[in-house]
Design a protein around this motif. Structure first.
Motif, short mmCIF file in Angstrom:
data_model
loop_
_atom_site.label_atom_id
_atom_site.label_comp_id
_atom_site.label_asym_id
_atom_site.label_seq_id
_atom_site.Cartn_x
_atom_site.Cartn_y
_atom_site.Cartn_z
N ASP A 120 0.94 -0.86 -0.06
CA ASP A 120 0.08 0.10 0.03
C ASP A 120 0.97 1.25 0.08
N THR A 121 1.91 1.81 0.70
CA THR A 121 2.51 2.57 0.96
C THR A 121 4.01 2.61 0.96
N ARG A 122 4.74 3.68 0.83
CA ARG A 122 6.16 3.72 0.71
C ARG A 122 6.74 3.09 2.04
N GLU A 123 6.19 2.78 3.04
CA GLU A 123 6.44 2.42 4.32
C GLU A 123 6.63 0.81 3.87
N SER A 124 6.10 0.17 3.11
CA SER A 124 5.98 -1.14 2.77
C SER A 124 7.07 -1.65 1.65
N LEU A 125 8.05 -0.48 1.48
CA LEU A 125 9.19 -0.74 0.43
C LEU A 125 10.03 -2.20 0.86
N ARG A 126 10.28 -2.04 2.22
CA ARG A 126 11.00 -3.17 2.82
C ARG A 126 10.43 -4.53 2.71
N GLU A 127 9.07 -4.34 2.85
CA GLU A 127 8.10 -5.79 2.72
C GLU A 127 8.33 -6.23 1.24
N LYS A 128 8.19 -4.92 0.28
CA LYS A 128 8.16 -5.70 -1.00
C LYS A 128 9.64 -6.16 -1.52
N LEU A 129 10.43 -5.84 -0.84
CA LEU A 129 12.01 -6.32 -1.16
C LEU A 129 12.17 -7.75 -0.53
N GLN A 130 11.29 -7.86 0.74
CA GLN A 130 11.60 -9.38 1.52
C GLN A 130 10.51 -10.14 1.58
N GLN A 131 9.37 -9.58 1.09
CA GLN A 131 8.16 -10.69 1.22
C GLN A 131 7.38 -10.64 0.06
N GLU A 132 6.57 -11.52 -0.13
CA GLU A 132 5.82 -11.74 -1.35
C GLU A 132 4.50 -10.86 -1.26
N ALA A 133 3.95 -10.30 -2.49
CA ALA A 133 2.63 -9.67 -2.44
C ALA A 133 1.56 -10.36 -1.63
N ARG A 134 0.63 -9.72 -1.18
CA ARG A 134 -0.51 -10.22 -0.39
C ARG A 134 -1.42 -11.15 -1.60
N PRO A 135 -1.94 -12.17 -1.20
CA PRO A 135 -2.51 -12.86 -2.47
C PRO A 135 -3.88 -12.28 -2.82
N LEU A 136 -4.35 -12.14 -4.16
CA LEU A 136 -5.50 -11.50 -4.82
C LEU A 136 -6.74 -12.66 -4.37
N THR A 137 -7.56 -12.12 -3.64
CA THR A 137 -8.61 -12.97 -3.53
C THR A 137 -10.02 -12.26 -4.36
N THR A 138 -10.64 -12.85 -5.01
CA THR A 138 -11.79 -12.21 -5.95
C THR A 138 -13.08 -12.88 -5.18
#
Length: 266
Positions: A204-222
């Protein structure tokens, strides 16, 4: 004036001979003194001259010299920015797949001639109305990375520089824009389609950059259990894998996956 950015301004104009509307992108005088800005502008012209896809804004002329300096004369696309549509609506899975097929068709042609866009985002996609609904068109190649035939990949980007738009950038692009590959643009398309259906971003936010580099994205649930929905969820998950080697290798592979889902559902 249709819009203005760091490098140039885009004007709506009419041809003298037939009255057809065109868009003219002119390099800012301030940017024209920068060798890097001039080269990026020339690169955009070169890239557009190579592309014929109906999902990419066409270039008619590249002008240099008085009275305009440097200018690109392009087709005027009368439609709505995808970013504006996102502010008020979400897409059905079927419409999101249609959007993905259009955008990926344009990206696949770019990649076939050695172009990596590096800034695929809703602000760079226009939806042009047609009898079947709308038609996605990509524009703005100012940040593209180009590999011309018989040469190494050319780059104006400094080592370890991050070029692009953060929420849509692949993890490797955040670290170093020189490391982008075809799968980096696939990641950007996957992010757009994730947002199209959910109204949110995988991170969601710039604060999530570390998560983007270290973790997988949240799964898409339709919220749907049909074959089309589950196949779409898997396609988005693959496009957003943190490691490039685990994604689709290029736009054509993801395009084939989505068109196969539609054919299977039919």
């Amino acid at each position: 004036m249709l819009g203005s950015g760091a490098f140039g301004v885009v004007w709506l104009a009419r041809r003298n001979d037939n009255g057809a509307r065109v868009a003219i992108k002119v390099l800012h005088p301030e940017a024209a003194v920068s060798r890097e800005s001039v080269e990026r502008f020339r690169r955009e012209a070169w890239a557009l001259s190579r592309l014929q896809s109906p999902h990419i804004a066409r270039m008619f002329e590249f002008l240099t010299g008085p009275p305009f300096g440097m200018a690109l004369v392009m087709e005027y696309i009368d439609g709505e920015l995808l970013s504006d549509l996102f502010k008020r609506a979400r897409f059905s899975i079927e419409d999101a797949i249609g959007l993905g097929v259009g955008v990926l068709s344009g990206v696949a042609e770019m990649q076939s001639v050695g172009i990596i866009h590096r800034d695929i985002k809703p602000e760079n996609v226009i939806l042009r109305p047609n009898p079947n609904g709308w038609h996605a068109v990509i524009f703005d190649f100012n940040l593209s990375r180009v590999k011309k035939p018989g040469s190494k990949t050319s780059s104006l980007t400094s080592m370890h520089a991050a070029i692009g738009t953060v929420p849509y950038m692949a993890p490797e692009q955040l670290l170093d824009a020189r490391r982008v590959t075809e799968s980096s643009d696939v990641y950007s398309v996957g992010t757009i389609l994730y947002r199209a259906v959910t109204g949110a971003l995988p991170f969601d936010t710039r604060e999530s950059l570390r998560e983007k580099l270290q973790q997988e994205a949240r799964p898409l649930t339709t919220g749907r259990d049909d074959t089309l929905a589950k196949g779409f969820e898997r396609a988005i998950a693959k496009s957003l894998r943190r490691r490039p080697s685990e994604r689709y290798g290029n736009a054509q592979q993801m395009l084939d996956e989505l068109t196969g889902l539609v054919a299977g559902a039919s």
